[in-house]
Enzyme design. Structure first.
Site, short mmCIF file in Angstrom:
data_model
loop_
_atom_site.label_atom_id
_atom_site.label_comp_id
_atom_site.label_asym_id
_atom_site.label_seq_id
_atom_site.Cartn_x
_atom_site.Cartn_y
_atom_site.Cartn_z
CG HIS A 184 -1.91 -1.15 1.18
ND1 HIS A 184 -2.52 -1.64 2.31
CD2 HIS A 184 -2.35 -1.94 0.16
CE1 HIS A 184 -3.30 -2.67 2.00
NE2 HIS A 184 -3.22 -2.86 0.70
CB THR A 187 -3.34 -8.18 9.06
OG1 THR A 187 -4.24 -7.47 8.21
CG2 THR A 187 -3.29 -9.65 8.70
C1 BV8 Z 1 -8.83 -2.38 -4.56
C2 BV8 Z 1 -2.80 2.85 2.73
C3 BV8 Z 1 -9.71 -2.74 -6.73
C4 BV8 Z 1 -3.40 4.19 2.97
C5 BV8 Z 1 -4.62 1.19 2.91
C6 BV8 Z 1 -16.28 -4.77 -0.58
C7 BV8 Z 1 -15.87 -6.03 -0.29
C8 BV8 Z 1 -14.52 -6.35 -0.44
C9 BV8 Z 1 -13.59 -5.41 -0.84
C10 BV8 Z 1 -14.02 -4.17 -1.10
C11 BV8 Z 1 -15.34 -3.84 -0.98
N1 BV8 Z 1 -15.46 -2.54 -1.33
C12 BV8 Z 1 -14.24 -2.04 -1.64
C13 BV8 Z 1 -13.38 -3.04 -1.51
C14 BV8 Z 1 -12.02 -2.99 -1.75
C15 BV8 Z 1 -11.29 -2.29 -0.59
C16 BV8 Z 1 -11.53 -2.96 0.73
O1 BV8 Z 1 -11.03 -4.02 1.01
N2 BV8 Z 1 -12.32 -2.24 1.60
C17 BV8 Z 1 -12.61 -2.80 2.94
C18 BV8 Z 1 -12.66 -1.67 3.94
C19 BV8 Z 1 -13.90 -3.58 2.87
N3 BV8 Z 1 -9.93 -2.47 -1.02
C20 BV8 Z 1 -9.42 -1.51 -1.82
O2 BV8 Z 1 -10.00 -0.50 -2.14
C21 BV8 Z 1 -8.05 -1.83 -2.38
N4 BV8 Z 1 -8.06 -1.60 -3.80
O3 BV8 Z 1 -9.48 -3.31 -4.12
O4 BV8 Z 1 -8.82 -2.02 -5.89
C22 BV8 Z 1 -11.03 -2.18 -6.47
C23 BV8 Z 1 -11.22 -0.83 -6.72
C24 BV8 Z 1 -12.51 -0.35 -6.54
C25 BV8 Z 1 -13.55 -1.14 -6.00
C26 BV8 Z 1 -13.32 -2.48 -5.75
C27 BV8 Z 1 -12.05 -3.01 -5.98
C28 BV8 Z 1 -7.01 -0.87 -1.77
C29 BV8 Z 1 -6.87 -1.18 -0.32
C30 BV8 Z 1 -5.69 -0.37 0.26
C31 BV8 Z 1 -6.17 0.85 1.03
N5 BV8 Z 1 -5.02 1.49 1.69
N6 BV8 Z 1 -3.55 1.82 3.49
C32 BV8 Z 1 -3.27 4.66 4.40
O5 BV8 Z 1 -2.84 3.86 5.26
O6 BV8 Z 1 -3.57 5.84 4.63
S1 BV8 Z 1 -5.44 -0.06 3.76
C33 BV8 Z 1 -4.96 0.11 5.44
O7 BV8 Z 1 -6.02 -0.45 6.19
C34 BV8 Z 1 -3.73 -0.66 5.82
O8 BV8 Z 1 -2.71 -0.62 4.86
C35 BV8 Z 1 -4.29 -2.07 6.03
O9 BV8 Z 1 -4.38 -2.75 4.81
C36 BV8 Z 1 -5.69 -1.79 6.54
C37 BV8 Z 1 -5.75 -1.89 8.04
O10 BV8 Z 1 -5.77 -3.25 8.36
P1 BV8 Z 1 -4.68 -3.85 9.39
O11 BV8 Z 1 -3.31 -3.45 8.95
O12 BV8 Z 1 -5.00 -5.26 9.52
O13 BV8 Z 1 -4.94 -3.02 10.74
P2 BV8 Z 1 -6.20 -3.15 11.76
O14 BV8 Z 1 -6.07 -2.02 12.70
O15 BV8 Z 1 -7.46 -3.35 11.00
O16 BV8 Z 1 -5.93 -4.54 12.55
C38 BV8 Z 1 -4.80 -4.65 13.37
C39 BV8 Z 1 -4.76 -6.12 13.78
O17 BV8 Z 1 -3.58 -6.33 14.55
C40 BV8 Z 1 -5.95 -6.55 14.64
O18 BV8 Z 1 -6.39 -7.83 14.19
C41 BV8 Z 1 -5.36 -6.63 16.06
O19 BV8 Z 1 -5.97 -7.65 16.83
C42 BV8 Z 1 -3.91 -6.99 15.75
N7 BV8 Z 1 -2.93 -6.54 16.75
C43 BV8 Z 1 -2.92 -5.37 17.44
N8 BV8 Z 1 -1.79 -5.30 18.22
C44 BV8 Z 1 -1.09 -6.45 17.99
C45 BV8 Z 1 -1.81 -7.24 17.04
N9 BV8 Z 1 -1.38 -8.44 16.60
C46 BV8 Z 1 -0.18 -8.89 17.11
N10 BV8 Z 1 0.58 -8.17 18.01
C47 BV8 Z 1 0.14 -6.98 18.48
N11 BV8 Z 1 0.88 -6.31 19.37
#
Ligand code: BV8
Ligand code: ZN
Length: 247
Positions: free
Chosen positions: A124, A193
């Protein structure tokens, strides 16, 4: 069948790693939590009243680029004094332990590089790089903070963070590298993640379908836990060092 202890699971993962030469690790915000980086869904995952998914979009940038830059400047200011933790360092150490090792990260914080990881793919993008919305020039810019509306030194157009926003496609070259790594890996670790954002969220299940042994390391189960061979519940900064410790 009694639930295997975490120690038992860590030992099993160590055995699997010891018996293979092709490993992939996929990381999310959780691996940086112990460095002080706010996660997206954890406490503090919000900036003011906005969700990252509200601001990290091309639409938000078109609507109010000043607000989106304020959001990224805030994250740069939070990130600037932070350092990699033992989880990042363990993955960097693993790189030289296997003939083939690929680190795939969703994080844009640059902490894996700071820990010494080199064989890595930033899915990303990276918050310390900017891209010109005019001439597409991509440069590293570590100023904290950046000007409110930073412009390109070459053509004067507005700069944007060199990251992938929601609704934007990932770089096809990067997706090709990812699928090659997942195709060939024997063990995959899915670390810190939540398994919500695609396409990253389904990469572990894809590797499993391709016959890899897949282990999740997270504080809690995720929507994909059932699709994996192993779920180790714990802090990545505490679990990962065990995997590189001798004995
Ligand atoms: C795309 C950069 C084609 C920017 C980021 C409907 C269904 C499915 C998919 C979609 C949908 N509608 C749209 C989509 C696609 C969309 C998507 O998935 N949306 C989600 C919200 C449903 N994806 C996209 O748009 C991607 N592009 O698909 O293009 C397309 C185009 C148009 C329409 C359809 C398809 C682009 C996605 C990239 C976006 N950019 N980041 C920025 O950061 O500013 S995403 C960003 O959020 C991060 O990079 C990361 O990917 C995500 C966050 O997730 P995590 O990193 O997992 O963090 P989170 O806080 O959620 O979880 C932390 C975890 O760690 C937890 O589980 C916790 O328990 C654990 N944890 C905490 N502490 C610890 C730990 N584990 C171990 N040790 C610890 N100490
Ligand atoms: Zn330019």
């Amino acid at each position: 069948m009694a639930e295997q202890s975490n120690e038992g699971k860590i030992r099993l993962l160590k055995q699997k790693l010891a018996g293979c030469d092709n490993v992939v690790a996929l990381t999310g915000a959780g691996i940086s939590a112990e460095s002080g980086v706010p996660t997206f869904r954890g406490q503090g995952g919000l900036w003011r009243q906005y969700r990252a998914t509200d601001l990290a979009t091309p639409e938000a940038f078109a609507r109010d680029s000043r607000l989106v830059w304020e959001f990224y400047n805030w994250r740069r200011e939070v990130l600037a004094p932070l350092h990699p933790n033992p989880g990042h360092l363990a993955l960097a150490a693993m790189e030289s332990r296997f003939a083939h090792f690929t680190l795939i990260t969703q994080n844009i914080d640059g902490l894996h590089q700071a820990a010494g990881s080199r064989k890595m793919i930033e899915l990303h993008g990276n918050i310390w790089w900017v891209r010109c919305s005019g001439c597409e020039k991509v440069i590293e810019d570590r100023r904290v903070p950046l000007p409110e509306l930073p412009t390109c030194g070459a053509c004067g157009a507005l700069l944007r963070p060199h990251v992938v926003w929601f609704g934007e496609m990932l770089d096809p070259n990067i997706l090709e590298l990812v699928s090659q790594a997942i195709e060939a890996c024997q063990v995959m670790m899915v670390i810190g993640t939540s398994g919500v954002v695609q396409p990253a969220a389904s990469m572990g299940a894809t590797a499993r379908r391709r016959g890899a042994f897949v282990a999740e390391i997270n504080l809690e189960p995720t929507p994909y836990t059932g699709a994996y061979d192993l779920s180790i519940l714990g802090k990545s900064g505490e679990v990962l060092p065990f995997l590189v410790a001798s004995g």
